[in-house]
Design an enzyme around this catalytic site. Sequence first.
Site, PDB file in Angstrom:
ATOM      1  N   ASP A 170      -8.623  -2.972  -7.877  1.00 61.98           N
ATOM      2  CA  ASP A 170      -8.177  -1.969  -6.904  1.00 61.98           C
ATOM      3  C   ASP A 170      -8.812  -0.623  -7.245  1.00 61.98           C
ATOM      4  OD1 ASP A 170      -6.731  -0.075  -5.385  1.00 61.98           O
ATOM      5  OD2 ASP A 170      -4.966  -1.379  -5.346  1.00 61.98           O
TER       6      ASP A 170
ATOM      7  N   CYS B  19       0.849  -1.206   0.000  1.00 63.27           N
ATOM      8  CA  CYS B  19       0.000   0.000   0.000  1.00 63.27           C
ATOM      9  C   CYS B  19       0.877   1.247   0.000  1.00 63.27           C
ATOM     10  CB  CYS B  19      -0.956  -0.021   1.204  1.00 63.27           C
ATOM     11  SG  CYS B  19      -1.959  -1.500   1.357  1.00 63.27           S
TER      12      CYS B  19
ATOM     13  N   HIS C 273      -7.670  -4.004  -3.730  1.00 61.13           N
ATOM     14  CA  HIS C 273      -6.552  -3.454  -2.976  1.00 61.13           C
ATOM     15  C   HIS C 273      -6.376  -4.261  -1.684  1.00 61.13           C
ATOM     16  CE1 HIS C 273      -3.675  -0.339  -1.937  1.00 61.13           C
ATOM     17  NE2 HIS C 273      -4.165  -0.366  -0.699  1.00 61.13           N
TER      18      HIS C 273
END
Length: 301
Positions: A236, A173, A269
């Site tokens: 994502d 991330c 994600h």
Amino acid sequence: MTTLIRPEGPQSDDLKLSRRSLGVGAVGGLFIAGYAPAALAAQAAPVTTPADGLTTGEVTYPAPDGFDLPAYVARPAGDGPFPVVIVVSEIFGVHEYIRDCCRRLAKAGYAAIAPAFFNRVEDPAPLSDMQRIQQIVAAAGYEQVMGDVSATLDWASQQLWANGDKVGITGWCWGGKVVWQACARFAVLDAGVAWYGRLAPAADAQPAAVSAGQPWPVDLADNLKCPVLGLYGEADRGIPLPSVEAMKQALTRAGQTGSDIIVYDDAPHGFHADYRDSYRAADAADGWRRLLAFFDARVKG
């Protein structure tokens, strides 16, 4: 609990609440016990890696600004020297998921070091308030973060158990973006593996946010000093496929033939984060296999 679908935290319409009551207590050392409550799924069954056969611990070392930077270290037991991997956390800091990833790397023969980039302001790991977490993360600017990476490289090079000439970096991330940035800055790095780090500003980003996020990975392809493997999810919502394609094209234009980006079909994600609802076991396992193969060839080799 927040369903985290963007590298830097949620927007207002991302928020979903959980009925789970989470107890996350402090340990006697530098880091909290357990997982970040802001993203822990109600039905999470995280991967747990035992420390048998490993040497693990918490350390501090000086950063360029004089801050005593905390870090978690996991390495194989014995004298070494072992190849090194710097582990860059998500926005939640060095909680149990990050520590477990360090132990997984140590089981594979690496000395893994996870610095606490956010702790100058406050450790975000025990917090549930996403607005406060985002404030803490925003305070960790590019030069500070690169200084912390440099301090980690310097400290590792002074340890008898570490091979300072064989170094990789990985992150998730927020940390995935840091991987691209660090690989464009530090020639000592042999390889990087970036898990779904933002590559370019969001299409609706305000000018201040665009400026604060610089340098963006899509602008750094020419500067990469080692190969980078990017691991991204097709679904994502925070990192749209056009930005992934733009990064691929930038790598091609720059002649970065050793770098690659893998996109997992339908993966959201955070698909590697085994303590979140976003976890996708098959994609996470494949990504980890690719990470080890990438590092084994370029860092161990």
